[in-house]
Scaffold this active site. Structure first.
Site, PDB file in Angstrom:
ATOM      1  N   HIS A 107       0.752  -1.334   0.076  1.00  0.00           N
ATOM      2  CA  HIS A 107      -0.145   0.037  -0.128  1.00  0.00           C
ATOM      3  C   HIS A 107       0.785   1.518  -0.210  1.00  0.00           C
ATOM      4  CE1 HIS A 107      -3.295   2.746   1.039  1.00  0.00           C
ATOM      5  NE2 HIS A 107      -3.922   2.034   0.811  1.00  0.00           N
ATOM      6  N   HIS A 108       0.356   2.363  -0.876  1.00  0.00           N
ATOM      7  CA  HIS A 108       1.228   3.505  -0.907  1.00  0.00           C
ATOM      8  C   HIS A 108       1.523   4.264   0.272  1.00  0.00           C
ATOM      9  CE1 HIS A 108       3.592   6.103  -3.487  1.00  0.00           C
ATOM     10  NE2 HIS A 108       2.808   5.999  -4.458  1.00  0.00           N
ATOM     11  N   SER A 109       0.526   4.111   1.166  1.00  0.00           N
ATOM     12  CA  SER A 109       0.818   4.695   2.534  1.00  0.00           C
ATOM     13  C   SER A 109       2.190   4.232   3.251  1.00  0.00           C
ATOM     14  CB  SER A 109      -0.385   4.459   3.453  1.00  0.00           C
ATOM     15  OG  SER A 109      -0.417   2.999   3.766  1.00  0.00           O
TER      16      SER A 109
END
Length: 519
Positions: free
Chosen positions: A169-171
């Site tokens: 996930h990009h977070s």
């Protein structure tokens, strides 16, 4: 034909639901290893909006078949040494606006998915892998576990003996962070003790011993550069603000369809071209690899759109004076700029080897700049590169990316994450493309002990119909695109146009005698 997705993949949720933990009364549902919390960065919080459910996907092609057990053993001593890959994203029950990373115990069997395939029943194994990734893009990572997974597909494609799909996930971090971490977990196949070698930009030596007159001219030059940077930044920030408010790109055949919010599935395909060819053009024209990559992208998009505009109407041709393209097409990309002092591959490798929990240089610390694409056919293919160089040089003389990061922080601080997400989402929606270019190793590397033929990173979940990424590896340049099939039903044709454009530019260099510059 049955869906290639395994049972371990979950359907996309309607929104992000971070785990709620209690400060008082203990934690019962999840076994936390430590109570030392770390707040999410402002950009990481933006990625928690349900409309920014962005995932990074890295397609890795291998020279041999993959055995799951050695991979698990290697991951324990690599990725799992980094706290992000053993942490949950949580919200305190007492402060629902405060999101944090909290470490937890991890079960590798829940993160490593073995895809069982009967190769004899498949008409095309390459198409099977492509469809698998397409169906994967319909899903979101499970928020009850650390936000990553790894899919092992032991099938023989036209360019590999097996494939691994790594999803994050990009977070957890921006593209530079995640690719740096991935490479820090690899070693050169020629020497399994050496980390990959990443080419770095050489700095020009600073001459010393100026005369008084030379010193004065240098001082005036710096002052003029400051004025140019100030003016460019003011213009760029103004354009960024009005784009985030109302200024949309020209509606073209590759624009996101009206219902793109309800269908974020992306067809992710790639094409390998010669990095030597890009270097040949770079050296002959005295430009950068970025200039050549952007130039061939503009050329390929112009050819592709010229063909699409001819559908259903009269084909006017494909020359500079006679073509199907409307005048004044406004087509832009959100370009990501790394703004932190990033930890290098050696730093990340040492951190994981020593078990350090240091996070210097990690996370989502980047800003965006609007990169305009010149959509027009040129009789001289070298004009595509010259125009790209002018665009890139102009963007280098601006603090737009830093300004957008500061604006994002201020929006979150004073108006909250919802307003910041709305503004950022509007900006992405009003532009057409996401574009990036990442530098890779100069020699062959192995991941978890297996030699990699090539790797192709991309993303899905962003509110645009087209994502383009360039990734170098040894003597290869891998072009990866993620497309909304409603807007771009023939992504392989678009890749053909990119490859053809590079050949046109390279041949033009030879025909015009620029190859003499290399001697």
């Amino acid at each position: 034909m049955e869906s290639p997705m395994g049972e371990g993949l979950r359907s996309r949720s309607s929104g992000l639901k971070p785990i709620v933990t209690k400060k008082k009364g203990g934690i019962e549902e999840y076994d936390m290893v430590t109570v030392e919390d770390e707040p999410l960065s402002p950009m990481a919080r933006l990625f928690q909006d349900r409309r920014f459910d962005v995932h990074v996907v890295v397609f890795m092609a291998y020279k041999t078949r993959i055995s799951p057990q050695p991979v698990k053993e290697k991951l324990v001593h690599t990725f799992l040494k980094h706290p992000r890959f053993t942490s949950l994203m949580v919200v305190d029950e007492e402060n629902l606006t405060g999101m944090k990373w909290v470490q937890t115990k991890i079960d590798l069997d829940q993160h490593i998915i073995i895809v069982e395939v009967d190769e004899t029943q498949m008409e095309s194994l390459d198409k099977f892998v492509e469809d698998y990734i397409y169906n994967l893009s319909k899903t979101s990572l499970d928020r009850s576990k650390p936000l990553w997974d790894l899919h092992i597909i032991n099938v023989k494609t036209c360019q590999a003996e097996s494939v691994v799909v790594f999803r994050v996930h990009h977070s957890l971090g921006d593209g530079t962070s995640l690719i740096s971490l991935l490479l820090a977990c690899t070693r050169q196949t020629a020497d399994d003790l050496k980390l990959p070698t990443i080419p770095t930009k050489k700095r020009r030596p600073t001459p010393s011993g100026y005369s008084a007159k030379e010193g004065l001219w240098r001082l005036l030059g710096k002052f003029w550069l400051f004025i140019v940077m100030f003016v460019n930044t003011a213009v760029d920030v103004f354009m960024f603000i009005i784009t985030s408010m109302f200024l949309k790109d020209t509606k073209t055949p590759i624009s996101a369809p009206p219902n793109f919010e309800s269908n974020k599935a992306r067809r992710i395909v790639h094409r390998i071209i010669s990095l030597d060819d890009l270097n040949f053009v770079k050296n002959a024209m005295n430009v950068t690899i970025n200039d050549v990559a952007l130039g061939l992208t503009q050329a390929g998009l112009s050819q592709y759109l010229n063909r699409r505009y001819a559908i259903g109407g009269k084909d006017k041709g494909a020359t500079e004076r006679s073509n199907n393209l409307p005048n004044g097409i406004r087509l832009r990309s959100f370009l990501c700029f790394n703004l932190r002092s990033s930890a290098g591959i050696e730093d990340l490798a040492n951190m994981m080897e020593n078990g350090s929990k240091g996070k210097r240089g990690w996370g989502n610390w980047f800003g965006y700049a609007l990169l305009p694409f010149k959509i027009a056919l040129r009789d001289n293919p070298l004009d595509y590169v010259k125009e790209a160089k002018a665009t890139v040089d102009r963007k280098k003389r601006s603090f737009e990316a830093l300004s957008t990061l500061i604006m994002a922080k201020l929006l979150i601080k004073f108006f909250g994450i919802k307003v910041a997400s709305e503004v950022t989402y509007k900006g992405f929606s009003n532009a057409t493309i996401c574009f990036s270019n990442l530098v890779g190793p100069q020699e062959e590397i192995g991941f978890c002990g297996y030699p990699i033929t090539y790797f192709a990173p991309c993303t899905y979940g962003q509110p645009s119909a087209l994502m383009i990424n360039f990734q170098s590896y040894i003597n290869k340049m891998i072009i990866v695109i993620a497309v909304d099939e409603i807007a771009i039903p023939d992504p392989h044709q678009l890749l053909d146009d990119f490859e053809d454009s590079l050949n046109l530019i390279k041949n033009a260099v030879i025909e015009k005698g620029l190859v003499k510059n290399l001697k």
